[in-house]
Scaffold this active site. Structure first.
Site, PDB file in Angstrom:
ATOM      1  N   ASP A 124       0.877  -7.431  -7.083  1.00 54.09           N
ATOM      2  CA  ASP A 124       1.808  -8.193  -6.692  1.00 54.09           C
ATOM      3  C   ASP A 124       1.591  -9.804  -7.008  1.00 54.09           C
ATOM      4  OD1 ASP A 124      -0.330  -8.269  -5.013  1.00 54.09           O
ATOM      5  OD2 ASP A 124       0.565  -7.743  -3.244  1.00 54.09           O
ATOM      6  N   GLU A 164       5.486 -10.472  -0.662  1.00 57.46           N
ATOM      7  CA  GLU A 164       5.538 -10.914   0.690  1.00 57.46           C
ATOM      8  C   GLU A 164       6.831 -10.863   1.462  1.00 57.46           C
ATOM      9  OE1 GLU A 164       2.970 -11.564   2.280  1.00 57.46           O
ATOM     10  OE2 GLU A 164       1.280 -11.946   0.682  1.00 57.46           O
TER      11      GLU A 164
END
Length: 383
Positions: A72, A131
């Site tokens: 990520d 997120e």
């Protein structure tokens, strides 16, 4: 890639944190770095519909499978308080979850295989929006991993502050919980506090709703299993002598299997319908899970991963239990078999998402080495 190079990359990334789907500077840095590697057997791909994503395919010598590795790339709306000389240059945004560590390890692994052609195909997925906004689901649902970019098995790591730097840890079964956002509106009728018979009090209805919801886990989930439903926000009313005709709730549901989460979601809806009938009001329940499925590790692949890491004398492996934090890699593992694991970063006095979170860069080199050696082991296994 030498340790000093990994540290330099990590510090560059640490200074340019960006929020979900806004990772333009990060994307440019990643692309520039990847292009600095030997390109002989690399194919670089961008996604017009997800422009901050980056994929890199390493073509294998004699491929019998395609192995995916995901990292990520986004950051958090947190003001950094580490005092580091390479702190965030973007006010109010920080890599307080360690995605700069994740990206650096991925680049180190990719650099190795750009120099030493793997047997199998490898696909590196630099994923935006972990997120929030479930970037993994966005990429999968637009058909990213089809055709020449099909992935047979997927791997990814998350840093963990309470483990020594470089330690590898995972488990069979669920590693991270799945999460669901809960938004509830209860609509009745406002009125004078002294004349309740002429109104429909949504504070009373909300109190009953919350109390019933708090029995869902206690009386529907086995005591040997785990789940949680928490309401962290409630808004209702304007003044002490006016009955509230509207109430709004926001909360979160977390569970360790998708089957469990689906069941608990339905129980929340059922209770909402019951409250509507009991209080003669309108109850609107909105449940948003998006791509935040439980990170359920594939049994066969994870057993192989654990056995390898336990058997490698250069690796410190630690067992672990599941945690209630969420990770959108769970959506990809729901579609493609794979394993997520922890990388220890030795910051036991802080925690993930904290403004003073400062992972130990000594984790970078052993993290790269452990994953490189595991992938070479996987490629030696028969398909």
């Amino acid at each position: 890639m030498k340790e000093a190079e990994l540290i330099a990359i990590r510090r560059n990334l640490h200074q340019i944190p960006e929020l979900a789907l806004q990772e333009k500077e990060t994307h440019a840095f990643l692309l520039k770095t990847v292009k600095s590697f030997p390109q002989t057997w690399l194919t670089i791909r961008t996604l017009p519909k997800l422009p901050t994503a980056l994929l890199v395919k390493v073509h294998g010598q004699a491929p019998q499978r395609t192995i995916g590795y995901r990292t990520d790339i986004d950051a958090l709306p947190v003001t950094e308080q580490t005092g580091l000389p390479f702190s965030s240059q973007h006010p109010g945004i920080a890599h307080a979850c360690g995605h700069d560590i994740h990206m650096t390890v991925a680049l180190g692994i990719l650099d190795y295989f750009a120099h030493y052609q793997p047997k199998d195909n490898l696909i590196f997925f630099f994923q935006p929006a972990e997120e929030s906004k479930n970037g993994g689901k966005l990429a999968y649902d637009m058909g990213t991993f089809t055709g020449d970019w099909h992935i047979d098995e997927f791997y990814g790591l998350h840093d963990r502050p309470d483990l020594p730097a470089g330690t590898i840890s995972t488990r069979l079964g669920t590693l991270f919980a799945g999460t669901t956002e809960i938004n509830v509106d209860l609509i009745g009728k406002s009125g004078h506090a002294a004349l309740p018979q002429n109104a429909n009090d949504m504070i009373v209805a909300t109190a009953s709703f919350i109390n019933q919801i708090q029995t869902v886990v206690a009386r529907n989930v086995s005591p040997t299993d785990s789940a949680v439903i928490t309401f962290g926000l409630m808004r209702a009313g304007t003044i002490r002598n006016v009955i509230a005709g509207h109430a709004h709730l926001e909360g979160t549901l977390r569970g360790f299997t998708q089957k469990q989460i689906d069941f608990l979601q339905q129980r929340i809806r059922d209770i909402g319908q019951g409250i509507a009938a009991s209080f003669n009001c309108e109850v609107n329940v909105d449940l948003n899970q998006g791509g935040y499925y439980p990170v359920e590790n594939n049994p066969q692949l994870t057993q192989d991963f654990i056995q390898y890491m336990q058997g490698d004398p250069a690796v410190t492996f630690a067992p672990t239990g599941p945690v209630m934090t969420g990770e959108d890699f769970g959506y990809l593992l729901n579609k493609i078999p794979g394993t997520m694991f922890w990388l220890g970063v030795n910051d036991p006095d802080s925690q993930l998402h904290a403004p003073d979170f400062s992972p130990d860069e000594a984790a970078l080199a052993p993290g790269v080495t452990a994953v490189v050696h595991f992938l070479e082991h996987r490629m030696a296994e028969k398909n």
